[in-house]
Design a protein around this motif. Structure first.
Motif, PDB file in Angstrom:
ATOM      1  N   SER A 341       0.826  -1.206   0.000  1.00 44.25           N
ATOM      2  CA  SER A 341       0.000   0.000   0.000  1.00 44.25           C
ATOM      3  C   SER A 341       0.859   1.255   0.000  1.00 44.25           C
ATOM      4  CB  SER A 341      -0.897   0.024   1.245  1.00 44.25           C
ATOM      5  OG  SER A 341      -1.747  -1.092   1.278  1.00 44.25           O
ATOM      6  N   LEU A 342       0.368   2.276  -0.661  1.00 42.69           N
ATOM      7  CA  LEU A 342       0.868   3.633  -0.470  1.00 42.69           C
ATOM      8  C   LEU A 342      -0.117   4.255   0.510  1.00 42.69           C
ATOM      9  CD1 LEU A 342       2.796   5.953  -1.213  1.00 42.69           C
ATOM     10  CD2 LEU A 342       1.224   6.542  -3.073  1.00 42.69           C
ATOM     11  N   ALA A 343       0.306   4.390   1.785  1.00 42.87           N
ATOM     12  CA  ALA A 343      -0.654   4.685   2.852  1.00 42.87           C
ATOM     13  C   ALA A 343      -0.246   5.909   3.661  1.00 42.87           C
ATOM     14  CB  ALA A 343      -0.798   3.480   3.777  1.00 42.87           C
ATOM     15  N   ALA A 344      -1.192   6.846   3.813  1.00 42.42           N
ATOM     16  CA  ALA A 344      -1.029   7.990   4.717  1.00 42.42           C
ATOM     17  C   ALA A 344      -1.961   7.757   5.898  1.00 42.42           C
ATOM     18  CB  ALA A 344      -1.372   9.287   4.005  1.00 42.42           C
ATOM     19  N   TYR A 345      -1.397   7.616   7.098  1.00 47.26           N
ATOM     20  CA  TYR A 345      -2.198   7.238   8.267  1.00 47.26           C
ATOM     21  C   TYR A 345      -2.120   8.288   9.366  1.00 47.26           C
ATOM     22  CZ  TYR A 345      -4.763   2.916   8.073  1.00 47.26           C
ATOM     23  OH  TYR A 345      -5.762   2.002   7.842  1.00 47.26           O
ATOM     24  N   ASN A 346      -3.239   8.427  10.082  1.00 47.86           N
ATOM     25  CA  ASN A 346      -3.323   9.279  11.268  1.00 47.86           C
ATOM     26  C   ASN A 346      -2.892  10.716  10.988  1.00 47.86           C
ATOM     27  OD1 ASN A 346      -4.208   7.126  12.981  1.00 47.86           O
ATOM     28  ND2 ASN A 346      -2.098   6.388  13.075  1.00 47.86           N
ATOM     29  N   GLY A 347      -3.331  11.237   9.849  1.00 50.20           N
ATOM     30  CA  GLY A 347      -3.068  12.639   9.520  1.00 50.20           C
ATOM     31  C   GLY A 347      -1.795  12.880   8.745  1.00 50.20           C
ATOM     32  N   ALA A 348      -1.114  11.836   8.312  1.00 47.30           N
ATOM     33  CA  ALA A 348       0.148  11.993   7.583  1.00 47.30           C
ATOM     34  C   ALA A 348      -0.086  12.577   6.191  1.00 47.30           C
ATOM     35  CB  ALA A 348       0.868  10.656   7.478  1.00 47.30           C
ATOM     36  N   GLU A 349       0.988  13.095   5.620  1.00 52.55           N
ATOM     37  CA  GLU A 349       0.923  13.742   4.300  1.00 52.55           C
ATOM     38  C   GLU A 349       1.942  13.106   3.359  1.00 52.55           C
ATOM     39  OE1 GLU A 349       2.003  18.134   2.371  1.00 52.55           O
ATOM     40  OE2 GLU A 349       1.448  17.959   4.481  1.00 52.55           O
ATOM     41  N   ILE A 350       1.499  12.790   2.143  1.00 51.73           N
ATOM     42  CA  ILE A 350       2.396  12.271   1.111  1.00 51.73           C
ATOM     43  C   ILE A 350       2.274  13.159  -0.117  1.00 51.73           C
ATOM     44  CG2 ILE A 350       2.953  10.328  -0.393  1.00 51.73           C
ATOM     45  CD1 ILE A 350       1.735   8.455   1.662  1.00 51.73           C
ATOM     46  N   ASN A 351       3.416  13.571  -0.667  1.00 53.09           N
ATOM     47  CA  ASN A 351       3.457  14.330  -1.916  1.00 53.09           C
ATOM     48  C   ASN A 351       4.295  13.555  -2.923  1.00 53.09           C
ATOM     49  OD1 ASN A 351       2.114  16.832  -0.919  1.00 53.09           O
ATOM     50  ND2 ASN A 351       3.898  16.882   0.421  1.00 53.09           N
ATOM     51  N   LEU A 352       3.757  13.353  -4.115  1.00 55.83           N
ATOM     52  CA  LEU A 352       4.430  12.526  -5.119  1.00 55.83           C
ATOM     53  C   LEU A 352       4.508  13.265  -6.438  1.00 55.83           C
ATOM     54  CD1 LEU A 352       5.522   9.833  -6.321  1.00 55.83           C
ATOM     55  CD2 LEU A 352       3.135   9.141  -6.636  1.00 55.83           C
ATOM     56  N   SER A 353       5.704  13.313  -7.004  1.00 52.28           N
ATOM     57  CA  SER A 353       5.894  13.834  -8.358  1.00 52.28           C
ATOM     58  C   SER A 353       7.149  13.196  -8.926  1.00 52.28           C
ATOM     59  CB  SER A 353       6.025  15.362  -8.348  1.00 52.28           C
ATOM     60  OG  SER A 353       7.165  15.759  -7.609  1.00 52.28           O
ATOM     61  N   GLY A 354       7.410  13.455 -10.212  1.00 55.69           N
ATOM     62  CA  GLY A 354       8.589  12.885 -10.841  1.00 55.69           C
ATOM     63  C   GLY A 354       9.861  13.592 -10.425  1.00 55.69           C
ATOM     64  N   ARG A 355      10.963  13.053 -10.905  1.00 53.06           N
ATOM     65  CA  ARG A 355      12.259  13.662 -10.607  1.00 53.06           C
ATOM     66  C   ARG A 355      12.836  14.373 -11.821  1.00 53.06           C
ATOM     67  NH1 ARG A 355      17.760  10.891  -8.088  1.00 53.06           N
ATOM     68  NH2 ARG A 355      18.493  12.786  -7.080  1.00 53.06           N
ATOM     69  N   THR A 356      12.777  13.732 -12.968  1.00 52.11           N
ATOM     70  CA  THR A 356      13.298  14.347 -14.181  1.00 52.11           C
ATOM     71  C   THR A 356      12.193  15.018 -14.981  1.00 52.11           C
ATOM     72  OG1 THR A 356      13.056  12.315 -15.478  1.00 52.11           O
ATOM     73  CG2 THR A 356      15.121  12.631 -14.310  1.00 52.11           C
ATOM     74  N   GLN A 357      10.985  14.911 -14.529  1.00 56.40           N
ATOM     75  CA  GLN A 357       9.840  15.633 -15.081  1.00 56.40           C
ATOM     76  C   GLN A 357       8.779  15.687 -14.000  1.00 56.40           C
ATOM     77  OE1 GLN A 357       8.295  13.379 -18.410  1.00 56.40           O
ATOM     78  NE2 GLN A 357       7.190  12.034 -17.046  1.00 56.40           N
ATOM     79  N   THR A 358       7.684  16.388 -14.237  1.00 57.73           N
ATOM     80  CA  THR A 358       6.693  16.541 -13.168  1.00 57.73           C
ATOM     81  C   THR A 358       5.932  15.253 -12.886  1.00 57.73           C
ATOM     82  OG1 THR A 358       5.135  17.388 -14.804  1.00 57.73           O
ATOM     83  CG2 THR A 358       6.376  19.011 -13.547  1.00 57.73           C
ATOM     84  N   LEU A 359       5.728  14.409 -13.906  1.00 56.87           N
ATOM     85  CA  LEU A 359       4.960  13.183 -13.713  1.00 56.87           C
ATOM     86  C   LEU A 359       5.812  12.058 -13.137  1.00 56.87           C
ATOM     87  CD1 LEU A 359       2.679  12.765 -16.862  1.00 56.87           C
ATOM     88  CD2 LEU A 359       1.930  12.943 -14.501  1.00 56.87           C
ATOM     89  N   SER A 360       5.228  11.344 -12.188  1.00 51.51           N
ATOM     90  CA  SER A 360       5.818  10.112 -11.683  1.00 51.51           C
ATOM     91  C   SER A 360       5.071   8.929 -12.287  1.00 51.51           C
ATOM     92  CB  SER A 360       5.715  10.059 -10.154  1.00 51.51           C
ATOM     93  OG  SER A 360       6.244   8.849  -9.644  1.00 51.51           O
ATOM     94  N   GLU A 361       5.653   7.750 -12.147  1.00 48.78           N
ATOM     95  CA  GLU A 361       4.999   6.514 -12.573  1.00 48.78           C
ATOM     96  C   GLU A 361       4.804   5.659 -11.325  1.00 48.78           C
ATOM     97  OE1 GLU A 361       4.632   3.944 -16.402  1.00 48.78           O
ATOM     98  OE2 GLU A 361       4.894   6.066 -16.073  1.00 48.78           O
ATOM     99  N   LEU A 362       3.544   5.500 -10.898  1.00 48.24           N
ATOM    100  CA  LEU A 362       3.230   4.800  -9.654  1.00 48.24           C
ATOM    101  C   LEU A 362       2.548   3.474  -9.955  1.00 48.24           C
ATOM    102  CD1 LEU A 362       2.772   4.593  -6.553  1.00 48.24           C
ATOM    103  CD2 LEU A 362       0.651   5.887  -6.905  1.00 48.24           C
ATOM    104  N   TRP A 363       3.168   2.372  -9.477  1.00 50.91           N
ATOM    105  CA  TRP A 363       2.560   1.047  -9.539  1.00 50.91           C
ATOM    106  C   TRP A 363       2.394   0.577  -8.107  1.00 50.91           C
ATOM    107  CZ3 TRP A 363       1.494  -1.453 -14.240  1.00 50.91           C
ATOM    108  CH2 TRP A 363       1.975  -0.804 -15.378  1.00 50.91           C
TER     109      TRP A 363
END
Length: 938
Positions: A341-363
């Protein structure tokens, strides 16, 4: 003498006394006036302090931060575009010499900087003052609107300027004239192609604030600043001689039992940033390779009390688990493979973006926001989600700023495809995984939650939501039940029951109330269905409902006559939770001629009834259309960007919910897949060989995927699921979707073969037997076994920690190899740790470690419990491995000769030492700054 003095006093007048009284009165009035003035001054001083406090400037500062981040994203795009273009030109063909020549690093950096600045200046969004104004305005989320948002923030452009400065400090300036037009002034000698800085001058954001009480009035807050972009001062390395063409080196983290960030602790803050790709897996399922010495990657899998086998939140949602309201994880990752799981629990925050461009690839297997109030995920990504996305916590927030979403898992047979555990004692024995793994859905279970997907290019949901019957409270398991044995610390266990599928792909929790029927039970009607294992009962249909033709029509398909004449009943599923019985309308599987499921048809009729009759009907039925006790915010893409196998719950402007029928969500999935397959990240995963070859590789992968027996005749949902599952399996094996080549036989292996499917004349066969329900995708593979020989580490009980370089100059690099847990101190004076870590146990860093550079491989968990950053650096890792391979130190040499499988030196003649920063270290924060920051209140 005394008598004489008395006579003098008797003859004096009182004029002096009056004068004294006047002076006293005047003095009193002055004091009073002074006090009033001081009070007024104090009032205004307090007002001034109040208006200038950080909290009151929050909105305008946030707007400037959003502008900075927006310009920063464009800056990163141009930095990496310039870098990749330069990298392609580092080796060029000299037609005169008729040979390939190499640009030296100095020349390459000059070209890189020039390409960066010319690229940014030519950017449509920033090439004119009008475009800059519109672009900056678009970044403000709390935008001013006279009617809808009068307290919002507005951009004041009256004094704004766009200034380009060249290498000779000559400028060209654009500014607004009084009539609204734009004027350009260029200094003599200014050179267009030698721009060294770009300044957005006098960027001013304003907001009106209404105050009550003694400070009543309307005041205008403003912040004025310059946003300045300069040519990079640093040099980057274009020496690629030591960089292996191996995606492994782009990974910052490979953690086979997951990454844990932060803790649910009000007094502790964890702000973690990861720059680089990530592989992170769950800690408790599909770990069969740990039962075999040759393929074991950790001893932690045997530590049942520690992992709890999914019975605790941190284990059940392991993968990437961020915990606590003071915990933030920022991922700048081109690729995230999370077989958990990609999980944010109990008020946590996750920010996701790419490194060499703005888009990331999430599986990922799923996305979960759960636990206590709050929790958020903000993603710029193309997301491929095998299971569900769940907003379970109250006030949860999920927002995609761009990209596409594919919730692709779909199997018409509702099979359980993953194993929990083979041993008794810690969970249900011998049962397959929860059945909803065969269907992807998006589910909002937390009230006051926000699901914002409107910026997605496409939204594809292949499956349907469910009501979970397979999971039961551990306390409800009878002690004499031989089939279910649970650990004494477990919260829940799993049964053979299948979950109850609803007719919606995007669902809100309150929709379950449509199926919940708390009517009286007819005696002696309880029985267990032999085909499904579900307990059913007959409920007495209310007389008041029989008298209502509309409600009677709603339930008509489910009604049956009882023995007592004139009475009707319905069949319901019984579920007992915490000793209380619940009954759900039993809607059997089936579809109409339009391929719409029975459950979806019922949901559509229910919503239409509420829509047509409103309060009149909602007095008898749950008003799921506008359930006052469960407020949510849903913002979805336009209808033409959605494809779903079931109905999609959407929201009207008045916050009431409505259903988009599956027959209206007709986005073409094949086209959506083709679009993302041409993206930069996707093509890098394929092995970037140009547009035509990438397209061929993509189509070949589709053909390979459909070699699964029977998939050629499967539905579109099943074919899409088969294809994306095929890619996911292969990526989990060796972080690439290209077919594997067997080391011993040198024969190419299809992904199905890698996952232990059987090859036959009609394709690859699974072990599914619907009569015995023994179906299993064998996902029991891990990239660690492809790259690392941890069996050697365990057999030798290795414990190596060797440092190369000088810590005083912050150039120390450390190799750590350990069969157990490691906790690392800084190896440089600046609080950094640089090196390569390979461990069979958990990896932690001491709180004195502020940053890590290199690569972390662990058969167990990476645990981050304080503020720090982690960066992958392909050139750095490749160079360090070169040094180890050449070292006469046996311990260092062990890394490349024994621990890493099939390590091949990429060194060629010449200097392989990296000079300058790695491209991995480039960040817009280094060249984009605020200047001349001014706050004001009027």
């Amino acid at each position: 003498m005394i008598e004489r003095l008395k006579r003098k006093l008797r003859h004096n007048d009182d004029h002096g006394s009056s004068f004294v009284l006047v002076i006293v009165a005047t003095t009193f009035m002055c004091i009073l006036a002074s006090a009033i003035l001081m009070g007024a001054m104090m009032t205004y001083k307090l007002k001034f302090y109040k208006l200038n406090s950080l909290n009151n400037f929050y909105e305008v500062e946030t707007a400037l931060d959003e502008m900075y981040a927006g310009v920063g994203a464009a800056t990163n795009e141009h930095l990496y575009s310039a870098y990749t273009t330069t990298a392609e030109l580092v080796v060029v063909y000299d037609t005169k010499a008729q040979a390939f020549t190499t640009l030296d690093n100095k020349s390459a950096n000059e070209l890189f900087k020039k390409l960066f600045m010319t690229g940014f200046v030519a950017d449509t969004n920033y090439k004119s003052l009008k475009n800059v104004t519109d672009t900056l305005q678009s970044f403000i989320s709390n935008e001013y609107d006279a009617v809808d948002n009068p307290d919002g923030v507005r951009l004041d452009t009256s004094n704004m300027k766009l200034i380009y400065t060249d290498v000779n400090n000559k400028t060209t300036t654009q500014y607004y004239k009084n009539n609204g037009g734009i004027k350009t002034e260029k200094q003599s000698g200014y050179e267009n192609d030698k721009v060294q800085s770009v300044t957005f001058k006098n960027v001013c954001v304003k907001r009106s604030v209404n105050l009550q009480g003694s400070t009543a009035g309307t005041y205008e807050q403003s912040i004025t600043t310059d946003i300045v972009l300069t040519e990079p001062e640093y040099n980057v390395s274009f020496d690629t001689s030591s960089v292996s063409n191996n995606t492994l080196y782009e990974y910052a983290i490979l953690a086979d039992m997951g990454v844990e960030v932060g803790e649910d602790n009000d007094n502790r803050t964890t702000d973690a940033q990861v720059k680089g790709n990530i592989y992170a897996a769950s800690d408790y399922y599909n770990k069969d390779y740990n039962d075999v010495a040759e393929t074991k990657v950790t001893n932690k899998y045997e530590s049942k009390p520690t992992t709890m086998w999914g019975t605790k939140e941190s284990s059940a949602y392991s993968g990437i688990f961020v915990n606590g309201k003071n915990s933030t994880l920022t991922l700048n990752s081109d690729v995230v493979v999370c077989s958990g799981s990609l999980a944010a629990y109990n008020g946590a925050e996750i920010n996701l973006s790419g490194r060499t461009q703005t888009l990331s690839e999430l599986w990922a297997d799923n996305i979960v926001i759960g636990g206590k109030d709050g929790g958020s995920l903000k993603a710029s990504a193309d997301a491929y989600i095998f299971d569900d996305t769940e907003l379970n916590a109250e006030k949860a927030s999920l927002k995609f700023t761009q990209g596409s979403y594919f919730g692709y898992s779909y199997n018409a047979q509702d099979t359980r495809s993953l194993n929990y555990l083979r041993q008794k004692g810690y969970l249900a024995t011998g049962y397959k995984l929860r059945s909803h793994f065969s269907d992807s859905a998006i589910i909002v279970n937390g009230k006051n939650s926000t699901l914002d997907l409107q910026d997605l290019n496409s939204l594809y949901i292949a499956g349907k939501s469910y009501i979970e019957f397979s999971k039961i409270a551990a306390s409800s398991v009878p002690e004499d039940d031989e089939n279910i044995t649970v650990d004494e610390n477990a919260d829940y266990a799993f049964t053979t029951l299948k979950d109850y599928s609803t007719g919606q792909s995007l669902d809100v929790k309150t929709n379950q109330l449509m199926f919940l029927t708390q009517w009286s039970v007819v005696n002696n009607t309880e029985k267990v269905d032999p085909d499904t294992g579900i307990t059913t009962v007959t409920l007495q249909f209310p007389k008041t409902f029989e008298a209502d033709a509309n409600i009677l029509d709603l339930y008509d398909d489910f009604l049956k006559d009882l023995a007592t004449e004139g009475e009707k009943g319905v069949t319901a599923i019984k579920q007992t939770v915490s000793g209380h019985d619940y009954y759900y309308l039993y809607i059997e599987d089936g579809k109409d001629s339009s391929n719409v499921s029975n459950a979806e048809k019922f949901a559509e009729k229910y919503y239409k009834l509420l829509q047509d009759y409103g309060d009149e009907i909602s007095s008898k039925l749950y008003n799921v259309q506008k359930y006052e006790q469960f407020q949510v915010k849903l913002v979805l893409p336009a209808e033409g960007k959605i494809n779903a196998s079931g109905a999609v719950t959407d929201q009207n402007n008045d916050d009431s919910l409505f259903l988009r029928a599956s027959t209206t969500t007709t986005m073409d999935v094949a086209t959506a897949l083709d679009n993302v397959s041409t993206g930069k990240v996707f093509t890098n995963i394929l092995g970037n060989k140009g547009t035509d070859n990438n397209k061929k590789a993509f189509n070949d992968l589709k053909a390979d995927a459909l070699k699964l027996a029977g998939s050629g005749t499967a539905s579109d949902e099943e074919q899409t699921s088969t294809f994306l599952s095929y890619m996911y399996i292969n990526m989990k094996d060796h972080l690439s979707v290209l077919n594997n080549v067997d080391d011993k036989t040198k024969r190419t292996q299809n992904a199905w073969e890698i996952a232990n499917y059987t090859s036959s004349s009609v394709g690859y066969l699974s072990s599914y037997d619907k009569d015995r329900d023994t179906y299993s995708y064998d996902y029991s593979i891990t990239p660690l076994n492809h790259y690392v020989d941890l069996a050697y580490v365990f057999s030798k009980n290795l414990s190596i920690e060797k440092t190369i370089g000088n810590a005083t100059d912050n150039e120390a690099k450390t190799i750590v190899i350990n069969s157990g847990d490691v906790k690392l101190q800084p190896n440089n004076g600046d609080g950094s740790f640089q090196g390569i870590i390979i461990a069979g146990g958990n990896v932690r860093f001491d709180e004195n470690v502020k940053s890590f550079r290199g690569m972390i491989i662990t058969g167990s968990k990476l645990i981050i419990d304080h503020n720090m950053s982690i960066s992958a650096d392909a050139a750095f890792v490749a160079n360090l491995l070169e040094q180890c391979s050449e070292s006469t130190d046996e311990k260092l040499n062990t890394l490349t000769t024994k621990v890493l499988k099939n390590y091949t030196s990429s060194k060629s003649e010449g200097n392989t030492e990296v000079t300058g920063a790695s491209i991995s270290d480039i960040s817009y924060e280094d060249i984009l700054v605020f200047q001349n920051w001014k706050k004001n209140v009027e």
